[in-house]
Design a protein around this motif. Structure first.
Motif, PDB file in Angstrom:
ATOM      1  N   SER A   1      -3.210   6.650   1.531  1.00 40.86           N
ATOM      2  CA  SER A   1      -2.531   5.457   2.051  1.00 40.86           C
ATOM      3  C   SER A   1      -3.547   4.548   2.709  1.00 40.86           C
ATOM      4  O   SER A   1      -4.627   4.998   3.117  1.00 40.86           O
TER       5      SER A   1
ATOM      6  N   LEU B   1       0.725   1.098   8.870  1.00 37.51           N
ATOM      7  CA  LEU B   1       0.641   1.471   7.448  1.00 37.51           C
ATOM      8  C   LEU B   1       0.761   0.201   6.610  1.00 37.51           C
ATOM      9  O   LEU B   1       1.633  -0.642   6.862  1.00 37.51           O
TER      10      LEU B   1
ATOM     11  N   GLU C   1       3.589   4.724   2.095  1.00 43.37           N
ATOM     12  CA  GLU C   1       2.740   5.915   2.071  1.00 43.37           C
ATOM     13  C   GLU C   1       2.477   6.353   0.641  1.00 43.37           C
ATOM     14  O   GLU C   1       3.389   6.314  -0.195  1.00 43.37           O
TER      15      GLU C   1
END
Ligand SMILES: Cc1cc2nc3c(=O)[nH]c(=O)nc-3n(C[C@H](O)[C@H](O)[C@H](O)COP(=O)(O)OP(=O)(O)OC[C@H]3O[C@@H](n4cnc5c(N)ncnc54)[C@H](O)[C@@H]3O)c2cc1C
Length: 379
Positions: free
Chosen positions: A182, A224, A228
């Motif tokens: 990721s 993030l 993911e």
């Protein structure tokens, strides 16, 4: 078919060419010698609104196209390749993944400072044991109480000393025995995050190339980028765009070396004549000009395809591969045409030859480009 630049692209080309001749070129030898990052050049480029050129105006960008980005990278590299790579990485490795995969909030928070020039853009993919095989990433990001805890090392990362934040790739889990990679945004002042600027390089000495050390760096889950497990796909897409930047750099350096060679061979006299009157010299110059022209067409075509929203991976790889290889050839011939003077720093072409070598290595080596092209032509 229309090979003309638009009025806006012409205007950008003229503006950056003048800027490069007047502001970027004069300090290029000293910056290379002293390993001095071109801070002043980038201050002015920020004021000119160039730092976010191809990004949406909503985030402080210029709303321009990829062809314009390629033109700016080419013109800066013609004068100083260290300035060119700094700009190319800032846009295509730093800004582009945020623009492509970030949420609106992430773009306001992280892309806007890149567009204004408040932060340089950078991207941490390569690791000591994961270069061409970038999927071999060993950096980990373990989830705990709404945070990622990141541990690992990155190497050869452009611009990180001047970035306020950057995306890195890390393993966030395993799926069917395969690593789930990721991309995660890290502020460079985070606890446990260090940037080491200690490399002694062959060229591009005024650009910033760093190692990153991450020791229990904690960032919130909201850092993030995208979803993911999508990091691998994301960096392949990012590198496609980056290859247009490297191709543009190669065209710029080669053009710079050609311009110096044409001027020098007209002025330098041996056997009572200008070097440029010898056919052997003319043939070298003709080949150099032809290869640069072809490389430029390939770079602009890849950029144009990207701007049309059409597939451009094959053309990006081809332009990067061809332009970087002819850049090496052209800069080598440029040194040759300058004779002993070409070996001296004062004549610029030796720096161009040293700088050119990186283009056959970074953002996928020539061997990796051939592998990519072979796959895309159906091998
Ligand atoms: C100045 C500089 C700036 C950089 N900036 C960045 C950056 O900003 N961000 C980032 O993430 N990385 C950056 N890099 C890293 C760069 O992308 C890598 O160096 C490059 O991808 C090659 O990886 P490697 O150095 O580990 O070489 P390796 O992968 O170890 O390759 C060594 C040699 O083996 C060959 N090889 C490897 N695999 C194969 C294969 N399957 N078939 C045939 N030949 C193969 C390669 O082509 C090469 O010739 C930078 C590097 C430099 C030098």
């Amino acid at each position: 078919m229309n090979f003309d630049l638009t009025a806006e692209q012409e205007m950008i080309k003229k503006m950056i060419r003048e800027f490069s001749d007047e502001v970027v070129a004069p300090g290029s030898i000293d910056r290379d010698r002293n390993k001095q990052f071109p801070v002043e050049v980038f201050k002015q480029l920020s004021e000119m609104g160039i730092m976010g050129l191809p990004f949406p105006e909503e985030y402080g960008g210029g709303g321009a196209d990829t062809v314009s980005f390629a033109i700016v990278t080419e013109e800066l590299s013609r004068a100083c390749a260290s300035t060119g790579i700094t700009y190319s990485a800032h846009i295509s490795l730093g800004g582009a993944p945020l623009n492509l995969f970030g949420t609106k909030e992430q773009k306001h928070k992280y892309l806007t400072p890149i567009c204004t020039g408040e932060s340089f853009g950078a991207f941490g993919l390569t690791e000591p044991n994961a270069g061409s095989d970038a999927g071999g990433t060993q950096t980990t990001a373990a989830k705990s109480n709404g945070e990622y805890i990141i541990n690992g090392n990155k190497c050869f990362i452009t611009n990180a000393s001047y970035a306020k934040h950057l995306a890195i790739t890390a393993i966030t889990g395993m799926n069917d025995g395969k690593k789930e990679i990721s991309a995660i945004i890290i502020p460079t002042d985070a606890k446990g995050f260090s940037v080491i600027d200690n490399y002694e390089k062959m060229g591009l000495n005024a650009s910033n190339t760093t190692e990153l050390v991450m020791e229990n760096v904690r960032v919130p889950e909201e850092n993030l980028l995208g979803k993911e497990g999508e990091g691998f796909k994301q960096f392949l897409i990012t590198l496609d765009g980056g290859r247009i930047g490297i191709g543009a750099m190669a065209v710029g350096i080669a053009q710079g070396a050609f311009d110096k060679s044409l001027q020098y061979t007209k002025e330098r006299k041996q056997f009572g004549k200008s070097l440029s009157s010898f056919q052997a010299v003319q043939f070298k110059l003709a080949d150099m000009a032809m290869k640069i022209e072809l490389a430029r067409n390939m770079v602009y075509k890849a950029a144009w395809l990207k701007d049309q929203g059409r597939p451009f991976s094959k053309e990006a790889s081809m332009c990067k591969l061809y332009a970087s290889e002819i850049c090496m050839e052209v800069t080598n011939q440029a040194v040759q045409l300058h004779g002993g003077y070409g070996y001296m720093k004062e004549y610029h072409v030796e720096r161009m030859m040293r700088d050119a070598k990186l283009l056959e290595i970074g953002e996928g080596t020539s061997e990796i480009q051939r592998t990519v092209i072979a796959r895309l032509i159906g091998c």
